[in-house]
Structure formats: structure tokens, C-alpha cells
Design a protein around this motif. Sequence first.
Motif, mmCIF file in Angstrom:
data_model
loop_
_atom_site.group_PDB
_atom_site.id
_atom_site.type_symbol
_atom_site.label_atom_id
_atom_site.label_comp_id
_atom_site.label_asym_id
_atom_site.label_seq_id
_atom_site.Cartn_x
_atom_site.Cartn_y
_atom_site.Cartn_z
ATOM 1 N N THR A 353 1.083 -0.917 -0.200
ATOM 2 C CA THR A 353 -0.032 0.022 -0.155
ATOM 3 C C THR A 353 0.351 1.452 0.297
ATOM 4 O OG1 THR A 353 -0.272 0.379 2.405
ATOM 5 C CG2 THR A 353 -1.927 -1.060 1.440
ATOM 6 N N THR A 354 0.421 2.303 -0.438
ATOM 7 C CA THR A 354 1.448 3.657 0.325
ATOM 8 C C THR A 354 1.305 4.071 1.201
ATOM 9 O OG1 THR A 354 -0.962 4.542 -0.226
ATOM 10 C CG2 THR A 354 0.111 4.871 -1.947
ATOM 11 N N LEU A 375 4.556 9.954 -3.678
ATOM 12 C CA LEU A 375 3.267 9.229 -2.913
ATOM 13 C C LEU A 375 2.129 9.012 -3.901
ATOM 14 C CD1 LEU A 375 3.486 8.689 0.992
ATOM 15 C CD2 LEU A 375 4.166 7.033 -0.927
ATOM 16 N N SER A 376 1.702 10.759 -4.530
ATOM 17 C CA SER A 376 0.555 10.623 -5.025
ATOM 18 C C SER A 376 0.804 10.293 -6.389
ATOM 19 C CB SER A 376 0.886 12.527 -5.227
ATOM 20 O OG SER A 376 -0.626 12.633 -6.497
ATOM 21 N N SER A 379 -0.198 6.718 -6.253
ATOM 22 C CA SER A 379 -1.320 6.320 -5.985
ATOM 23 C C SER A 379 -1.911 6.498 -7.579
ATOM 24 C CB SER A 379 -1.626 7.170 -4.705
ATOM 25 O OG SER A 379 -3.950 6.940 -4.622
ATOM 26 N N SER A 385 -4.523 2.596 -1.860
ATOM 27 C CA SER A 385 -3.819 3.412 0.007
ATOM 28 C C SER A 385 -3.695 2.222 1.676
ATOM 29 C CB SER A 385 -4.948 4.100 -0.043
ATOM 30 O OG SER A 385 -5.638 4.667 -0.791
#
Length: 385
Positions: A353-354, A375-376, A379, A385
Motif C-alpha cells: 500500500t501507499t 506517493l501521489s 497512488s 491506500s
Amino acid sequence: MPFEDFQITDINSETLRAAIAEAITTDLALQPELTVISRASSFQLSPNAPLTSVFARLQANFVVTGSLRSDGNNATATINLIEAKDESCVWVGTIDFHIREVLSMTRAISRRVANLVGAKAIDLAQNRIDLGEVSAVLIENAARSRMMHFQSKDAWLVNLYEQDIALERYSDSAWGHFGQALALRVGLDEGWILEGRAAAAAKAEQFVATALKLVPDNYLTQYALARTLAGKGEMIAAKEVFEKAARLNPASTLVLSGLIGQHLYLGETGMALKIIEDSERINPLHNYDLSHKKAWAYWLSGDVDAARDVLMTCPALNEGQSKLHAAVLMDLGEKDKARQVLKPFLEENPDWTTGMEEQLQSELWAPGEARPRWLSRLSGAGMPS
């Protein structure tokens, strides 16, 4: 061996040939993986001596030969690496330079040769083990070669197992200690160790402490120490130790890559690119890690086109590179391609996951705008998430 003189003009041939040979011998001797025959011994033989007699007299695994030519302004050095077992030429390199650059190019030639010979010795370690010649240094060399060529979790697990063998059989050798320390740091930095991270980091630190007591001036001991300091967040200290390791073996692109990473962490992208340029002169064929660092430098500086160009030169992307490639494609507005690039990583790591990525990157990056941007992008490329 002394290089042959192919029409060297307007410069003292003996001086130039001796300077290059001395530089090559020095840079080779800085690598503890190798035992290097002195220039005084090798120069007793004629450059035209039959290779059979050279190998028989010197008992060498490899011989470096070459030739020099110049017209008084421009010069060319041709270097050959000959293997003893079948007298085959395993590498030929040509370096062109202006005669005014002879001093700086002497160093460039020697470091390129030292890097190549050192890499070849490392790559042959597994063959020697398979033939029954086992030692802590060969186990570490084989593990390093494996990760340089096949950086994967499976290869890493093999390394952990083999380093345990080295520690058990050769407990008084530093190679097993810093070898296992590096293996643990790779597992931590790549996210392959998810549970018991603090305990693994502490074990790596203990292994490094033992190696330092045994061989404090081995460049790989210093490299392992730098990796350990970086894992603890002591980035300035880590950079200083990487610099010491680079002084101990200036031909090691492994060490230079670690130093590049520290400059990137500290936001010193320009200096990172300068060291990358130096590393590419030493190793013009590059390697996965160096290419990854170069792409990182461009991405961090906002030059996503250049980052994509570097990644596209890699024949196969490992996990870390695939994440960077996805982030680059997201920045370029190519969301569908980014999802396609990241898909194999997510299939291989279905629980990733992030949040886990943030935990991993918090140990590798300084706080700043790079991490949320990273991270953006992941995603957006499909990492949950």
C-alpha cells in the motif's frame, strides 16, 4: 604488462607508458578482492612475450595489455583484458584524449581498467565456488555479482543463506560480516524485510562493528558502515563515510552509487549528477543501480523527460525502477501506461500500500516535497491506500 608504443610522438614514450602502468597497478591494488603483481615484476617481460610464458611465469588469472599512439596532439589508448585459462580476450576498450589531458586521462584509463577487472573477478566467484574453491571472500563476491545482475527478492534470499554459511565457516573473516550487513540493508531498503525491521537493522549494525574491528580500511567495510548510518538517518555522517570508501577504492561504481544516493537525499542534485558523470567514465556500460540513481536525479530535479529516457535504456526494470517509471509516466500525463508499468509490482506484492511505501521511503528520503509527490504519483498509478 607494459603497453606497446604505436607511434607516440612529441612526448616521452617511456614516461607515458610507465605512468599509465603505475596508475593501473595502483587502482587494481586498492581492491582487496584482487592480488596484483607489481609493475616492477611485470615490466621485466617484453610486451611482445608469448602469453603462455607470461601466465606461466607470473601465475596470473588475467593480464592487462594495451597500446598507445599519438600524433603530438591527439592520443589513443587501446586496452585488452586477457584471461589465462584459454588466453581469450574478454574485453577491449579504446579511450581517445588530447595529449594535454594525459595526466587526467591516465587516471581515467586506470580506473576504467580497475573497475572492469574488479567486476570480472567478482563475476567469476560463483564459478570458482562451483569448482570447489570456497572462502568468505568468494561467497561475498558471488553474492554481490548476483545482486548486480539479478536484483530480486529470490536472489537476495540466496545471498542471506550463503552469507550465513560464510559466517559459520569463516567467523574470523570480515567478508562474511560486512557481506551479511549489506544483505540485510538491501532487504530493508528494498522493502523485502517488513517484519522485525528494527531487529534486522540492529543485526546489520553489529555485523558492521565486527567487520570494522577486523579490517577498518577495507572499502566495503566502510561502504557497509555508510549504508548502516544512512539507515539510521545519520545522512551527513553517511555521506562522509561514503566519501572515505571512495578514497579507498576510487574505481568502485558501487561506492560512488551510494555516495550519489546521499547527495540526492540531501537535495544536492547537481553534485549527484556530477558524480554520475564521473561514474559513467569509469563504467561506460553503466549498471542498473547507477541508471536508477540517474533517473532519480532527473525526476527530483523535475526533468521527467530525461528520467524517462534513462529508464528506457534499462533492458529490464527491477521493482524500484518500475515504481520510478510509473511516477515518471504519471508526471508525463500517461496514466494508463503508468498503471501498466506498476501492475507487475502490485501483482508480485498484493498487500503493498501507499502507507507501506511511505514507511519505507521515510527511512530513505529527507522530509520535503519529493515524498508526497512520489506517493501521489504511485497512488494515481494504482497503488492502494
